[in-house]
Design an enzyme around this catalytic site. Structure first.
Site, short mmCIF file in Angstrom:
data_model
loop_
_atom_site.label_atom_id
_atom_site.label_comp_id
_atom_site.label_asym_id
_atom_site.label_seq_id
_atom_site.Cartn_x
_atom_site.Cartn_y
_atom_site.Cartn_z
N HIS A 248 0.91 -1.15 0.00
CA HIS A 248 0.00 0.00 0.00
C HIS A 248 0.94 1.20 0.00
O HIS A 248 1.57 1.51 1.01
CB HIS A 248 -0.87 -0.06 1.26
CG HIS A 248 -1.70 1.16 1.52
ND1 HIS A 248 -2.96 1.08 2.07
CD2 HIS A 248 -1.47 2.48 1.35
CE1 HIS A 248 -3.46 2.30 2.23
NE2 HIS A 248 -2.56 3.16 1.80
N HIS A 322 -8.47 5.34 8.74
CA HIS A 322 -7.08 5.79 8.81
C HIS A 322 -6.85 6.84 9.89
O HIS A 322 -5.88 7.59 9.84
CB HIS A 322 -6.60 6.25 7.43
CG HIS A 322 -6.44 5.11 6.49
ND1 HIS A 322 -5.33 4.28 6.51
CD2 HIS A 322 -7.27 4.60 5.55
CE1 HIS A 322 -5.48 3.34 5.60
NE2 HIS A 322 -6.65 3.50 5.01
#
Length: 570
Positions: A248, A322
């Site tokens: 990622h 997040h």
């Protein structure tokens, strides 16, 4: 004496045969039977007055002499290698044969022996697929596993330690202690499970420690700092130990741009997560890596397929996952940079072209782990509606498109993560991880889930009823999900180094460890079955328009989807 019967009568009795066509759920996807391994007039079927009785379709052969433990009769197999009608034999937890079952003493062409020790699963009129493999799991809560299993997923790979903030955001299990505790917990779950260690380090020692402690892969995540140095180091260690690396990349382009990340790969094989970018990665052009020969690209399901609601739901989802604060302008800008309708629309088409090779969930971290299979087929249906038949398909069927899409959540993640010798397809010698579906409910609600040759889950009516079907009907774990049967029917994916170190004994676990293999230079994009396209992908930095080999990739968002509300009214 033989008698001719209409195709419709035959299909009702024994399931479809060569040339018959079947619609998948309520989609526009049509499959056609390519071959029938059974023999007309010699079909086997269980039930009162049927064929599988002593001296008829059932022989006197013992299991030790070669009779199957279980036979799935007259099933329509849908797999990357074909769409065929066959009997399927299971023995010792593995797929023993695909062919014609019966009693060889009185029937011709028998390749699978039914004996007194053989149980029968009726596959007439049903579709049989390999169990799904979700390779992007945030192990946030153990309840995920049952939800995934009931959707037809029998293998899960990812990382985490439970509902920690690191796990909410990143799919990695950091350090030997956490790896040990998680692997010990896996004895409780009737699915194949594997863990990715944290790959974000610029020196090798900590990564080696995690691989030897049981990690079967390493995960590079931007929230831990996916710098070129970390990428290079992680891939170097992975090459030494033969484990996969998942990435990622850096949404903010702080430590470099997509070109710098590609340079850090140095041509080495890597699994790129949510390659479109809404799930994270260099904004706005991480999608370029889907055209590289060394990158194995996957999608996560929140962007699958592109619909009128996709953009709206993503922003809040991203803020939560997040650990971002909507009152901070920089956090909001970070979130908004990742959500682009142009790249999400292109993602649909890149899947249909076979340039995006795998599908996964991103469970509870912007993805829905119970919808990997549903959203794969919704994407396929949307593309057929918008783009028509693929060049490889005829006007009669969508067989190639179906093979392309089923490979995305079965064989291709198995190849990418070094377990294709064990799982990922319906082939002789592989673990019998199978899912049986009624065509009308294909991809949505399984009829039966088989794990390591035993029935592990199924919809079940009132246990106090006089028959199995009275409502309320719920998906329930079955006997293979309990006791020592659970240990015998599933494995833990680890590194070969962990197996050699005797990790199972050190941790005191009951499940077998399976060391992953051939995850590095032995595989590439060309290894991704039906999904190996490597177009030159370009992204306009101003408009975010995506082109593949010069062609603009764009499509309208779907207004309505199949396999949706009509299946979940109750």
């Amino acid at each position: 004496m033989s008698v001719k019967i209409p195709r419709s009568v035959y299909a009702d009795m024994f399931g479809p045969t060569t040339g018959d066509r079947v619609r998948l759920a309520d989609t526009d996807l049509i499959i056609e039977v390519e071959k029938d391994f059974t023999i007309y007039g010699e079909e086997v079927k269980f039930g009162g007055g049927k064929v599988i009785r002593d001296g008829m379709g059932q022989s006197q052969v013992t299991n030790a002499q070669g009779a199957a433990d279980t036979v799935i009769t007259n099933a329509l197999i849908v797999d990357h290698w074909g769409i065929v009608k066959a009997d399927v034999a299971l023995k010792d937890g593995y797929i023993a044969a695909i062919g014609k079952a019966g009693n060889p003493d009185i029937q011709p062409g028998v390749t699978i022996i039914i004996g007194p020790g053989t149980d029968i699963i009726a596959g007439e009129g049903k579709i049989l697929t390999a169990g799904g493999f979700d390779s992007h799991i945030h192990f946030i809560c153990p309840q995920q596993i049952e939800h995934a299993l009931m959707s037809g997923v029998t293998s899960m790979l990812g990382g985490g330690t439970g509902p920690s903030h690191g796990t909410f955001a990143t799919t990695c299990t950091p350090g030997p202690w956490h790896l040990g505790r998680m692997i010990q917990s896996f004895d409780a779950f009737p699915v194949n499970l594997g863990l990715a260690g944290k790959g974000n380090a610029s020196q090798p020692a900590a990564l080696k420690e995690m691989i030897e402690a049981g990690a079967c892969a390493l995960k590079l995540h931007e929230d831990w700092g996916t710098t070129p140095a970390a990428i290079d180091n992680c891939l170097t260690v992975a090459d030494d130990y033969d484990v996969q690396v998942m990435i990622h990349s850096d949404t903010l382009n702080e430590s470099g741009f997509v070109e710098d990340t590609i340079k850090a790969f140095k041509g080495r094989t890597i699994h790129a997560f949510h390659t479109e970018g809404a799930g994270g990665g260099h904004a706005p052009d991480i999608i370029k890596v889907a055209g590289l020969p060394n990158v194995l690209p996957s999608s996560t399901n929140p962007t699958r397929p592109f619909t009128k609601n996709t953009i709206d739901e993503h922003l809040d989802m991203l803020m939560v996952c997040h650990h971002l604060d909507p009152s901070i302008a920089e956090d909001l800008a970070f979130a908004e940079s990742r959500i682009r309708k142009e790249t999400i629309a292109a993602e649909d088409i890149l899947h249909d072209l076979g340039a995006l090779s795998m599908m996964s969930s991103d469970s509870q971290a912007m993805g829905r782990l119970g919808e990997v299979i549903i959203r794969t087929w919704q994407t396929a249906d949307k593309m057929k509606k918008q783009r028509g038949s693929l060049p490889q398909d005829s006007a009669r069927n969508d067989n190639f498109r179906v093979k392309r899409y089923i490979a995305k959540y079965t064989i291709n993640p198995a190849i990418a993560h070094g377990v294709a010798r064990l799982i990922g397809s319906i082939e002789q010698g592989k673990l019998a991880d199978l899912v049986l579906w009624s065509p009308a409910f294909f991809g949505v609600k399984p009829d039966l889930i088989i794990k390591g040759g035993s029935i592990v889950a199924a919809p079940m009516g009132d246990p106090n009823a006089s028959i199995p079907t009275p409502q309320p009907v719920h998906y329930q774990p079955m006997f293979a999900a309990y006791g020592r049967s659970l240990f015998a029917s599933s494995v833990v994916f680890t590194s070969q180094a962990a197996v050699a170190e005797g990790l199972a004994k050190k941790l005191g676990i009951q499940k077998s460890l399976y060391g992953v293999e051939n995850t590095r230079s032995g595989i590439s994009k060309k290894s991704m079955i039906h999904n190996d396209a490597t177009p030159n992908i370009e992204v306009d930095p101003e408009t975010y328009e995506v082109r593949a080999d010069g062609e603009l990739l764009t499509c309208a968002p779907a207004e309505v989807l199949p396999m949706a509300q009509r299946y979940f009214m109750y």
